[in-house]
Design a protein around this motif. Structure first.
Motif, PDB file in Angstrom:
ATOM      1  N   LYS A  76       0.862  -1.182   0.000  1.00  0.00           N
ATOM      2  CA  LYS A  76       0.000   0.000   0.000  1.00  0.00           C
ATOM      3  C   LYS A  76       0.899   1.233   0.000  1.00  0.00           C
ATOM      4  CE  LYS A  76      -3.910   0.411   1.772  1.00  0.00           C
ATOM      5  NZ  LYS A  76      -5.024   0.689   2.726  1.00  0.00           N
ATOM      6  N   PHE A  77       0.726   2.072  -1.014  1.00  0.00           N
ATOM      7  CA  PHE A  77       1.645   3.188  -1.263  1.00  0.00           C
ATOM      8  C   PHE A  77       0.884   4.504  -1.284  1.00  0.00           C
ATOM      9  CE2 PHE A  77       4.155   6.089  -3.769  1.00  0.00           C
ATOM     10  CZ  PHE A  77       5.471   5.754  -3.502  1.00  0.00           C
ATOM     11  N   THR A  78       1.376   5.495  -0.550  1.00  0.00           N
ATOM     12  CA  THR A  78       0.741   6.810  -0.525  1.00  0.00           C
ATOM     13  C   THR A  78       1.609   7.848  -1.226  1.00  0.00           C
ATOM     14  OG1 THR A  78      -0.078   8.617   0.867  1.00  0.00           O
ATOM     15  CG2 THR A  78       1.662   7.248   1.801  1.00  0.00           C
ATOM     16  N   LEU A  79       0.988   8.632  -2.083  1.00  0.00           N
ATOM     17  CA  LEU A  79       1.666   9.766  -2.693  1.00  0.00           C
ATOM     18  C   LEU A  79       1.837  10.863  -1.652  1.00  0.00           C
ATOM     19  CD1 LEU A  79      -0.327   9.916  -6.062  1.00  0.00           C
ATOM     20  CD2 LEU A  79       1.945   8.920  -5.693  1.00  0.00           C
ATOM     21  N   GLY A  80       2.583  11.904  -2.009  1.00  0.00           N
ATOM     22  CA  GLY A  80       2.780  13.010  -1.092  1.00  0.00           C
ATOM     23  C   GLY A  80       1.619  13.989  -1.078  1.00  0.00           C
ATOM     24  N   TRP A  81       0.838  14.017  -2.175  1.00  0.00           N
ATOM     25  CA  TRP A  81      -0.264  14.972  -2.285  1.00  0.00           C
ATOM     26  C   TRP A  81      -1.224  14.456  -3.338  1.00  0.00           C
ATOM     27  CZ3 TRP A  81      -2.629  18.022   0.644  1.00  0.00           C
ATOM     28  CH2 TRP A  81      -3.395  19.123   0.189  1.00  0.00           C
ATOM     29  N   LYS A  82      -2.093  15.307  -3.833  1.00  0.00           N
ATOM     30  CA  LYS A  82      -2.966  14.930  -4.935  1.00  0.00           C
ATOM     31  C   LYS A  82      -2.097  14.626  -6.159  1.00  0.00           C
ATOM     32  CE  LYS A  82      -6.100  16.033  -2.008  1.00  0.00           C
ATOM     33  NZ  LYS A  82      -6.599  14.953  -1.133  1.00  0.00           N
ATOM     34  N   GLY A 102       5.729   5.114   0.739  1.00  0.00           N
ATOM     35  CA  GLY A 102       5.165   6.315   0.162  1.00  0.00           C
ATOM     36  C   GLY A 102       6.234   7.279  -0.304  1.00  0.00           C
ATOM     37  N   PHE A 103       5.761   8.354  -0.920  1.00  0.00           N
ATOM     38  CA  PHE A 103       6.618   9.440  -1.388  1.00  0.00           C
ATOM     39  C   PHE A 103       6.436  10.607  -0.432  1.00  0.00           C
ATOM     40  CE2 PHE A 103       7.019  13.300  -4.153  1.00  0.00           C
ATOM     41  CZ  PHE A 103       8.384  13.188  -4.431  1.00  0.00           C
ATOM     42  N   GLY A 104       7.512  11.007   0.250  1.00  0.00           N
ATOM     43  CA  GLY A 104       7.371  12.060   1.238  1.00  0.00           C
ATOM     44  C   GLY A 104       8.693  12.684   1.619  1.00  0.00           C
ATOM     45  N   ASP A 105       8.635  13.530   2.633  1.00  0.00           N
ATOM     46  CA  ASP A 105       9.738  14.401   3.021  1.00  0.00           C
ATOM     47  C   ASP A 105      10.646  13.753   4.057  1.00  0.00           C
ATOM     48  OD1 ASP A 105      11.362  16.582   3.512  1.00  0.00           O
ATOM     49  OD2 ASP A 105       9.850  17.699   4.640  1.00  0.00           O
ATOM     50  N   VAL A 106      11.929  13.662   3.745  1.00  0.00           N
ATOM     51  CA  VAL A 106      12.895  13.067   4.671  1.00  0.00           C
ATOM     52  C   VAL A 106      13.004  13.885   5.959  1.00  0.00           C
ATOM     53  CG1 VAL A 106      14.957  14.281   3.824  1.00  0.00           C
ATOM     54  CG2 VAL A 106      15.179  11.986   4.802  1.00  0.00           C
ATOM     55  N   ASN A 107      12.734  15.196   5.873  1.00  0.00           N
ATOM     56  CA  ASN A 107      12.838  16.037   7.065  1.00  0.00           C
ATOM     57  C   ASN A 107      11.756  15.710   8.086  1.00  0.00           C
ATOM     58  OD1 ASN A 107      15.079  17.724   6.009  1.00  0.00           O
ATOM     59  ND2 ASN A 107      13.557  18.196   4.452  1.00  0.00           N
ATOM     60  N   ALA A 108      10.617  15.225   7.606  1.00  0.00           N
ATOM     61  CA  ALA A 108       9.568  14.750   8.520  1.00  0.00           C
ATOM     62  C   ALA A 108       9.988  13.435   9.176  1.00  0.00           C
ATOM     63  CB  ALA A 108       8.250  14.579   7.773  1.00  0.00           C
ATOM     64  N   GLY A 144      11.427  11.685  -1.247  1.00  0.00           N
ATOM     65  CA  GLY A 144      11.873  10.450  -1.869  1.00  0.00           C
ATOM     66  C   GLY A 144      10.971   9.294  -1.477  1.00  0.00           C
ATOM     67  N   LEU A 145      11.427   8.102  -1.782  1.00  0.00           N
ATOM     68  CA  LEU A 145      10.689   6.873  -1.512  1.00  0.00           C
ATOM     69  C   LEU A 145      11.061   6.351  -0.128  1.00  0.00           C
ATOM     70  CD1 LEU A 145       9.023   4.346  -2.231  1.00  0.00           C
ATOM     71  CD2 LEU A 145      10.966   3.548  -3.582  1.00  0.00           C
ATOM     72  N   MET A 146      10.056   6.270   0.754  1.00  0.00           N
ATOM     73  CA  MET A 146      10.277   5.763   2.102  1.00  0.00           C
ATOM     74  C   MET A 146       9.438   4.518   2.346  1.00  0.00           C
ATOM     75  SD  MET A 146       8.167   8.563   4.428  1.00  0.00           S
ATOM     76  CE  MET A 146       9.027   9.966   3.738  1.00  0.00           C
ATOM     77  N   VAL A 147       9.911   3.681   3.260  1.00  0.00           N
ATOM     78  CA  VAL A 147       9.189   2.445   3.592  1.00  0.00           C
ATOM     79  C   VAL A 147       9.150   2.282   5.103  1.00  0.00           C
ATOM     80  CG1 VAL A 147       9.874   1.320   1.443  1.00  0.00           C
ATOM     81  CG2 VAL A 147      11.257   0.992   3.493  1.00  0.00           C
ATOM     82  N   SER A 148       8.211   1.466   5.559  1.00  0.00           N
ATOM     83  CA  SER A 148       8.102   1.209   6.993  1.00  0.00           C
ATOM     84  C   SER A 148       9.229   0.287   7.446  1.00  0.00           C
ATOM     85  CB  SER A 148       6.754   0.554   7.318  1.00  0.00           C
ATOM     86  OG  SER A 148       6.707  -0.760   6.794  1.00  0.00           O
ATOM     87  N   GLN A 149       9.579   0.408   8.715  1.00  0.00           N
ATOM     88  CA  GLN A 149      10.583  -0.501   9.264  1.00  0.00           C
ATOM     89  C   GLN A 149      10.063  -1.935   9.282  1.00  0.00           C
ATOM     90  OE1 GLN A 149      13.076   0.629  12.493  1.00  0.00           O
ATOM     91  NE2 GLN A 149      12.599   2.805  12.312  1.00  0.00           N
ATOM     92  N   LYS A 150       8.764  -2.081   9.394  1.00  0.00           N
ATOM     93  CA  LYS A 150       8.168  -3.411   9.379  1.00  0.00           C
ATOM     94  C   LYS A 150       8.388  -4.089   8.026  1.00  0.00           C
ATOM     95  CE  LYS A 150       3.836  -5.880  10.378  1.00  0.00           C
ATOM     96  NZ  LYS A 150       3.938  -6.807   9.242  1.00  0.00           N
ATOM     97  N   LEU A 151       8.212  -3.322   6.937  1.00  0.00           N
ATOM     98  CA  LEU A 151       8.414  -3.899   5.607  1.00  0.00           C
ATOM     99  C   LEU A 151       9.873  -4.292   5.402  1.00  0.00           C
ATOM    100  CD1 LEU A 151       7.044  -4.603   2.910  1.00  0.00           C
ATOM    101  CD2 LEU A 151       7.669  -2.321   2.095  1.00  0.00           C
ATOM    102  N   ILE A 152      10.778  -3.459   5.892  1.00  0.00           N
ATOM    103  CA  ILE A 152      12.202  -3.789   5.785  1.00  0.00           C
ATOM    104  C   ILE A 152      12.508  -5.088   6.514  1.00  0.00           C
ATOM    105  CG2 ILE A 152      14.517  -3.090   6.526  1.00  0.00           C
ATOM    106  CD1 ILE A 152      13.728  -0.207   5.979  1.00  0.00           C
ATOM    107  N   LYS A 153      11.925  -5.253   7.692  1.00  0.00           N
ATOM    108  CA  LYS A 153      12.184  -6.449   8.495  1.00  0.00           C
ATOM    109  C   LYS A 153      11.514  -7.689   7.913  1.00  0.00           C
ATOM    110  CE  LYS A 153      11.485  -8.332  13.151  1.00  0.00           C
ATOM    111  NZ  LYS A 153      10.901  -8.086  14.504  1.00  0.00           N
ATOM    112  N   ASP A 154      10.245  -7.539   7.495  1.00  0.00           N
ATOM    113  CA  ASP A 154       9.468  -8.701   7.065  1.00  0.00           C
ATOM    114  C   ASP A 154       9.735  -9.115   5.623  1.00  0.00           C
ATOM    115  OD1 ASP A 154       8.371  -8.598   9.558  1.00  0.00           O
ATOM    116  OD2 ASP A 154       6.415  -7.839   8.921  1.00  0.00           O
ATOM    117  N   ASN A 155      10.032  -8.140   4.758  1.00  0.00           N
ATOM    118  CA  ASN A 155      10.173  -8.465   3.343  1.00  0.00           C
ATOM    119  C   ASN A 155      11.201  -7.548   2.665  1.00  0.00           C
ATOM    120  OD1 ASN A 155       9.835  -9.427   0.753  1.00  0.00           O
ATOM    121  ND2 ASN A 155       7.595  -9.330   0.790  1.00  0.00           N
ATOM    122  N   PRO A 156      12.471  -7.679   3.006  1.00  0.00           N
ATOM    123  CA  PRO A 156      13.505  -6.834   2.397  1.00  0.00           C
ATOM    124  C   PRO A 156      13.587  -7.006   0.880  1.00  0.00           C
ATOM    125  CG  PRO A 156      14.490  -8.649   3.631  1.00  0.00           C
ATOM    126  CD  PRO A 156      13.042  -8.625   3.977  1.00  0.00           C
TER     127      PRO A 156
END
Length: 341
Positions: free
Chosen positions: A27-33, A80-86, A218-230
Protein backbone atom coordinates in the motif's frame (compact mmCIF):
# COMPACT_ATOMS: atom_id res chain seq x y z
CA UNK A 1 -5.41 -38.64 -22.67
CA UNK A 2 -8.18 -36.71 -20.89
CA UNK A 3 -6.70 -37.61 -17.52
CA UNK A 4 -3.26 -36.39 -18.63
CA UNK A 5 -4.71 -33.11 -19.92
CA UNK A 6 -6.73 -32.61 -16.75
CA UNK A 7 -3.72 -33.30 -14.56
CA UNK A 8 -1.64 -30.85 -16.57
CA UNK A 9 -4.34 -28.18 -16.30
CA UNK A 10 -4.69 -28.65 -12.56
CA UNK A 11 -0.94 -28.48 -12.11
CA UNK A 12 -0.85 -25.27 -14.13
CA UNK A 13 -3.65 -23.74 -12.09
CA UNK A 14 -1.92 -24.74 -8.87
CA UNK A 15 1.32 -23.11 -10.06
CA UNK A 16 -0.52 -19.93 -11.08
CA UNK A 17 -2.31 -19.81 -7.75
CA UNK A 18 0.96 -20.29 -5.91
CA UNK A 19 2.63 -17.51 -7.93
CA UNK A 20 -0.32 -15.20 -7.29
CA UNK A 21 -0.21 -15.96 -3.59
CA UNK A 22 3.47 -15.05 -3.48
CA UNK A 23 2.87 -11.58 -4.97
CA UNK A 24 3.40 -9.00 -2.23
CA UNK A 25 0.85 -6.20 -1.96
CA UNK A 26 2.31 -2.85 -0.98
CA UNK A 27 0.00 0.00 0.00
CA UNK A 28 1.65 3.19 -1.26
CA UNK A 29 0.74 6.81 -0.53
CA UNK A 30 1.67 9.77 -2.69
CA UNK A 31 2.78 13.01 -1.09
CA UNK A 32 -0.26 14.97 -2.29
CA UNK A 33 -2.97 14.93 -4.94
CA UNK A 34 -1.89 13.58 -8.33
CA UNK A 35 0.97 15.62 -9.79
CA UNK A 36 3.34 15.30 -12.70
CA UNK A 37 6.25 14.88 -10.31
CA UNK A 38 4.74 11.53 -9.20
CA UNK A 39 5.10 10.05 -12.69
CA UNK A 40 7.71 7.39 -11.86
CA UNK A 41 5.35 5.47 -9.60
CA UNK A 42 2.61 5.34 -12.23
CA UNK A 43 5.00 4.33 -15.03
CA UNK A 44 6.55 1.59 -12.90
CA UNK A 45 3.07 0.25 -12.23
CA UNK A 46 1.66 0.60 -15.76
CA UNK A 47 4.70 -0.87 -17.53
CA UNK A 48 4.74 -3.87 -15.21
CA UNK A 49 8.03 -3.06 -13.47
CA UNK A 50 6.51 -3.59 -10.03
CA UNK A 51 4.77 -6.77 -11.16
CA UNK A 52 8.05 -8.12 -12.54
CA UNK A 53 9.45 -7.76 -9.01
CA UNK A 54 6.55 -9.77 -7.59
CA UNK A 55 4.79 -6.68 -6.28
CA UNK A 56 1.22 -5.45 -6.39
CA UNK A 57 1.63 -1.73 -5.59
CA UNK A 58 -1.66 -0.04 -4.70
CA UNK A 59 -1.26 3.74 -5.03
CA UNK A 60 -3.40 6.31 -3.18
CA UNK A 61 -3.31 10.10 -3.21
CA UNK A 62 -1.72 11.81 -0.21
CA UNK A 63 -2.37 14.58 2.29
CA UNK A 64 1.03 16.29 2.31
CA UNK A 65 4.62 15.09 2.08
CA UNK A 66 4.96 15.27 5.86
CA UNK A 67 1.75 13.30 6.33
CA UNK A 68 3.28 10.43 4.34
CA UNK A 69 5.44 9.71 7.38
CA UNK A 70 2.52 9.54 9.80
CA UNK A 71 0.50 7.43 7.36
CA UNK A 72 3.32 4.88 7.18
CA UNK A 73 3.95 4.98 10.92
CA UNK A 74 0.28 4.28 11.60
CA UNK A 75 0.50 1.04 9.61
CA UNK A 76 -2.09 2.21 7.09
CA UNK A 77 0.58 2.27 4.37
CA UNK A 78 3.74 0.29 3.77
CA UNK A 79 5.55 2.89 1.70
CA UNK A 80 5.17 6.32 0.16
CA UNK A 81 6.62 9.44 -1.39
CA UNK A 82 7.37 12.06 1.24
CA UNK A 83 9.74 14.40 3.02
CA UNK A 84 12.89 13.07 4.67
CA UNK A 85 12.84 16.04 7.06
CA UNK A 86 9.57 14.75 8.52
CA UNK A 87 11.30 11.39 9.06
CA UNK A 88 14.00 13.21 11.04
CA UNK A 89 11.42 14.88 13.27
CA UNK A 90 9.63 11.63 14.03
CA UNK A 91 12.81 9.58 14.43
CA UNK A 92 14.01 12.04 17.06
CA UNK A 93 10.91 11.48 19.17
CA UNK A 94 10.10 7.86 18.36
CA UNK A 95 13.27 6.00 17.42
CA UNK A 96 12.62 2.63 15.85
CA UNK A 97 9.18 3.61 14.61
CA UNK A 98 9.75 6.21 11.89
CA UNK A 99 9.94 5.14 8.23
CA UNK A 100 13.30 4.94 6.47
CA UNK A 101 14.14 6.71 3.22
CA UNK A 102 15.46 4.15 0.76
CA UNK A 103 15.57 6.14 -2.49
CA UNK A 104 16.24 9.89 -2.41
CA UNK A 105 14.58 11.62 -5.35
CA UNK A 106 14.66 15.36 -4.59
CA UNK A 107 18.33 16.08 -3.97
CA UNK A 108 17.57 19.77 -3.37
CA UNK A 109 14.92 21.20 -1.00
CA UNK A 110 11.80 23.00 -2.31
CA UNK A 111 11.67 25.47 0.59
CA UNK A 112 11.70 29.07 -0.68
CA UNK A 113 10.60 32.66 -0.15
CA UNK A 114 8.91 34.08 -3.23
CA UNK A 115 8.50 37.84 -3.72
CA UNK A 116 7.34 40.12 -6.51
CA UNK A 117 10.31 41.55 -8.38
CA UNK A 118 8.78 44.98 -7.84
CA UNK A 119 9.40 44.48 -4.10
CA UNK A 120 13.15 44.51 -4.76
CA UNK A 121 14.09 41.50 -2.63
CA UNK A 122 17.03 39.73 -4.28
CA UNK A 123 18.89 38.56 -1.15
CA UNK A 124 18.00 37.69 2.46
CA UNK A 125 19.17 41.04 3.92
CA UNK A 126 16.48 42.78 1.90
CA UNK A 127 13.74 40.99 3.85
CA UNK A 128 14.18 43.53 6.67
CA UNK A 129 11.01 45.57 7.05
CA UNK A 130 8.98 43.18 4.89
CA UNK A 131 5.86 41.15 5.69
CA UNK A 132 6.02 37.44 4.93
CA UNK A 133 3.01 35.15 4.73
CA UNK A 134 3.44 31.58 5.95
CA UNK A 135 1.29 28.59 6.80
CA UNK A 136 1.87 27.56 10.41
CA UNK A 137 3.73 24.28 10.80
CA UNK A 138 5.07 23.97 7.25
CA UNK A 139 8.83 23.35 6.94
CA UNK A 140 9.48 26.67 5.19
CA UNK A 141 7.76 28.59 7.99
CA UNK A 142 9.32 26.52 10.78
CA UNK A 143 12.81 26.88 9.32
CA UNK A 144 12.56 30.63 8.71
CA UNK A 145 14.35 31.52 11.95
CA UNK A 146 17.24 29.17 11.08
CA UNK A 147 17.36 30.71 7.60
CA UNK A 148 17.40 34.19 9.15
CA UNK A 149 20.19 33.38 11.63
CA UNK A 150 22.40 31.84 8.96
CA UNK A 151 21.97 34.92 6.79
CA UNK A 152 22.18 37.63 9.43
CA UNK A 153 18.55 38.71 9.14
CA UNK A 154 17.12 40.08 12.45
CA UNK A 155 13.73 38.39 12.83
CA UNK A 156 12.43 41.25 15.00
CA UNK A 157 12.56 43.36 11.84
CA UNK A 158 10.55 40.92 9.72
CA UNK A 159 6.79 40.64 10.15
CA UNK A 160 5.32 37.15 9.86
CA UNK A 161 1.64 36.79 8.96
CA UNK A 162 0.00 33.40 9.51
CA UNK A 163 -2.35 32.23 6.76
CA UNK A 164 -3.77 29.18 5.03
CA UNK A 165 -1.56 27.80 2.22
CA UNK A 166 -4.19 28.50 -0.45
CA UNK A 167 -4.15 32.22 0.40
CA UNK A 168 -0.42 32.78 0.00
CA UNK A 169 -0.19 33.38 -3.75
CA UNK A 170 -3.44 35.41 -4.01
CA UNK A 171 -2.35 37.74 -1.19
CA UNK A 172 1.13 38.01 -2.67
CA UNK A 173 -0.30 38.94 -6.07
CA UNK A 174 -2.67 41.43 -4.45
CA UNK A 175 0.19 43.04 -2.51
CA UNK A 176 -1.11 42.30 0.99
CA UNK A 177 2.18 40.54 1.79
CA UNK A 178 5.68 41.16 0.43
CA UNK A 179 6.70 37.52 0.28
CA UNK A 180 5.38 34.01 0.82
CA UNK A 181 7.03 31.07 2.58
CA UNK A 182 6.42 28.25 0.16
CA UNK A 183 7.41 25.00 -1.55
CA UNK A 184 8.75 26.18 -4.91
CA UNK A 185 7.29 23.25 -6.86
CA UNK A 186 3.84 24.09 -5.48
CA UNK A 187 3.94 27.88 -5.49
CA UNK A 188 5.47 28.20 -8.95
CA UNK A 189 2.47 26.45 -10.47
CA UNK A 190 -0.05 28.15 -8.23
CA UNK A 191 1.23 31.39 -9.78
CA UNK A 192 0.95 29.89 -13.27
CA UNK A 193 -2.65 28.90 -12.54
CA UNK A 194 -3.27 32.48 -11.36
CA UNK A 195 -2.07 33.72 -14.77
CA UNK A 196 1.23 35.01 -13.43
CA UNK A 197 4.73 34.60 -14.88
CA UNK A 198 6.77 33.14 -11.98
CA UNK A 199 10.07 33.65 -13.80
CA UNK A 200 9.57 37.13 -15.22
CA UNK A 201 7.72 38.82 -12.36
CA UNK A 202 8.92 37.04 -9.19
CA UNK A 203 12.16 36.44 -7.30
CA UNK A 204 12.89 33.21 -5.45
CA UNK A 205 15.15 32.87 -2.41
CA UNK A 206 15.81 29.13 -2.27
CA UNK A 207 16.72 27.92 1.23
CA UNK A 208 19.19 25.45 -0.28
CA UNK A 209 21.17 28.34 -1.76
CA UNK A 210 21.39 30.17 1.57
CA UNK A 211 22.77 27.75 4.13
CA UNK A 212 19.97 25.20 4.49
CA UNK A 213 21.43 22.44 2.34
CA UNK A 214 18.69 19.92 3.07
CA UNK A 215 17.55 16.80 1.29
CA UNK A 216 13.86 16.49 0.55
CA UNK A 217 11.34 14.03 -0.92
CA UNK A 218 11.87 10.45 -1.87
CA UNK A 219 10.69 6.87 -1.51
CA UNK A 220 10.28 5.76 2.10
CA UNK A 221 9.19 2.45 3.59
CA UNK A 222 8.10 1.21 6.99
CA UNK A 223 10.58 -0.50 9.26
CA UNK A 224 8.17 -3.41 9.38
CA UNK A 225 8.41 -3.90 5.61
CA UNK A 226 12.20 -3.79 5.79
CA UNK A 227 12.18 -6.45 8.49
CA UNK A 228 9.47 -8.70 7.07
CA UNK A 229 10.17 -8.46 3.34
CA UNK A 230 13.51 -6.83 2.40
CA UNK A 231 13.23 -8.43 -1.05
CA UNK A 232 10.05 -6.43 -1.69
CA UNK A 233 11.79 -3.22 -0.64
CA UNK A 234 14.65 -3.88 -3.06
CA UNK A 235 12.17 -4.64 -5.84
CA UNK A 236 10.17 -1.48 -5.11
CA UNK A 237 13.33 0.63 -5.33
CA UNK A 238 14.63 -1.15 -8.42
CA UNK A 239 11.36 -0.74 -10.35
CA UNK A 240 10.91 2.91 -9.35
CA UNK A 241 14.49 3.67 -10.34
CA UNK A 242 13.97 2.08 -13.75
CA UNK A 243 10.96 4.32 -14.37
CA UNK A 244 12.82 7.42 -13.14
CA UNK A 245 15.66 6.86 -15.59
CA UNK A 246 13.21 6.44 -18.47
CA UNK A 247 11.11 9.50 -17.59
CA UNK A 248 14.23 11.68 -17.36
CA UNK A 249 14.61 11.18 -21.09
CA UNK A 250 10.92 11.03 -22.02
CA UNK A 251 8.49 13.17 -20.03
CA UNK A 252 5.73 12.23 -22.48
CA UNK A 253 5.96 8.68 -21.16
CA UNK A 254 5.70 10.03 -17.63
CA UNK A 255 2.60 12.04 -18.43
CA UNK A 256 0.87 9.01 -19.94
CA UNK A 257 1.21 7.37 -16.55
CA UNK A 258 -0.05 10.45 -14.70
CA UNK A 259 -3.12 10.84 -16.93
CA UNK A 260 -3.82 7.12 -16.76
CA UNK A 261 -3.95 7.38 -12.97
CA UNK A 262 -5.97 10.60 -12.90
CA UNK A 263 -7.49 11.93 -16.13
CA UNK A 264 -8.68 15.11 -14.40
CA UNK A 265 -5.20 16.64 -14.09
CA UNK A 266 -4.20 19.67 -16.18
CA UNK A 267 -1.82 17.81 -18.44
CA UNK A 268 0.02 20.90 -19.70
CA UNK A 269 0.65 22.25 -16.20
CA UNK A 270 1.59 18.87 -14.75
CA UNK A 271 4.09 18.18 -17.53
CA UNK A 272 5.78 21.47 -16.65
CA UNK A 273 5.73 20.43 -12.97
CA UNK A 274 7.35 17.11 -13.88
CA UNK A 275 10.08 18.93 -15.79
CA UNK A 276 10.49 21.45 -12.97
CA UNK A 277 11.03 18.61 -10.50
CA UNK A 278 13.96 17.39 -12.57
CA UNK A 279 15.56 20.76 -13.31
CA UNK A 280 15.10 22.33 -9.87
CA UNK A 281 14.99 19.47 -7.35
CA UNK A 282 16.41 16.24 -8.75
CA UNK A 283 19.38 17.11 -10.97
CA UNK A 284 22.35 18.53 -9.06
CA UNK A 285 26.14 18.18 -9.07
CA UNK A 286 25.87 15.72 -6.18
CA UNK A 287 23.25 13.60 -7.95
CA UNK A 288 25.50 13.41 -11.01
CA UNK A 289 28.35 12.26 -8.79
CA UNK A 290 26.60 9.59 -6.70
CA UNK A 291 23.59 8.73 -8.88
CA UNK A 292 19.87 9.24 -8.35
CA UNK A 293 18.58 7.70 -5.12
CA UNK A 294 21.68 8.00 -2.93
CA UNK A 295 22.83 10.58 -0.37
CA UNK A 296 26.11 11.60 1.26
CA UNK A 297 26.35 10.74 4.95
CA UNK A 298 28.19 13.96 5.87
CA UNK A 299 25.55 16.12 4.18
CA UNK A 300 22.74 14.09 5.76
CA UNK A 301 24.32 14.61 9.19
CA UNK A 302 24.43 18.38 8.57
CA UNK A 303 20.83 18.34 7.35
CA UNK A 304 19.73 16.48 10.48
CA UNK A 305 21.46 19.15 12.56
CA UNK A 306 19.53 21.90 10.76
CA UNK A 307 16.20 20.17 11.39
CA UNK A 308 17.09 19.50 15.05
CA UNK A 309 17.86 23.21 15.45
CA UNK A 310 14.81 24.42 13.51
CA UNK A 311 12.33 22.19 15.33
CA UNK A 312 14.20 22.21 18.67
CA UNK A 313 14.25 18.43 18.78
CA UNK A 314 15.34 16.70 21.97
CA UNK A 315 17.42 14.05 20.20
CA UNK A 316 19.67 14.03 17.13
CA UNK A 317 19.08 10.88 15.06
CA UNK A 318 22.01 9.24 13.28
CA UNK A 319 22.01 9.33 9.46
CA UNK A 320 21.62 5.52 9.44
CA UNK A 321 18.22 5.92 11.17
CA UNK A 322 16.99 8.19 8.42
CA UNK A 323 18.38 6.78 5.17
CA UNK A 324 19.44 3.32 4.02
CA UNK A 325 21.28 2.66 0.77
CA UNK A 326 21.23 -1.13 1.18
CA UNK A 327 18.36 -1.50 -1.33
CA UNK A 328 19.82 0.71 -4.07
CA UNK A 329 20.73 -0.78 -7.45
CA UNK A 330 24.38 -0.35 -8.51
CA UNK A 331 25.40 3.22 -9.36
CA UNK A 332 25.72 2.30 -13.05
CA UNK A 333 21.96 1.65 -13.07
CA UNK A 334 21.21 4.96 -11.34
CA UNK A 335 22.99 7.36 -13.68
CA UNK A 336 20.20 9.73 -14.67
CA UNK A 337 20.47 12.05 -17.65
CA UNK A 338 17.69 14.61 -17.92
CA UNK A 339 16.59 15.96 -21.30
CA UNK A 340 13.56 18.26 -21.38
CA UNK A 341 11.18 17.22 -24.15
Amino acid sequence: MLKTWTATLLAGLAWAGSALAQEATIKFTLGWKTQGSDAAFFVARDKGYYKAEGLNVVIDQGEGSGATVTRVMSGAYDAGFGDVNAIIQNAAARPGEAPVMVYMMWNRPPFAIVTKKATGVTKPAELVGKTLGGAQGTPTTRLLEVFARKNGVPMDKVKLSNMAPNLQEPLLIKGDIDGALVFNITSYFNLVLNRQDPDKDFNWLMFGDYGLDLYSNGLMVSQKLIKDNPKAVAGLVRATNKAMIEIAGDQGLGMKGVVNFDNLVDEKVEKRRLQYSFSELIVSPEMKEIGIGDTKDERMARAIGIIVEGYQLARTPAPSEIFSRQFLPPKAERELVYTAN
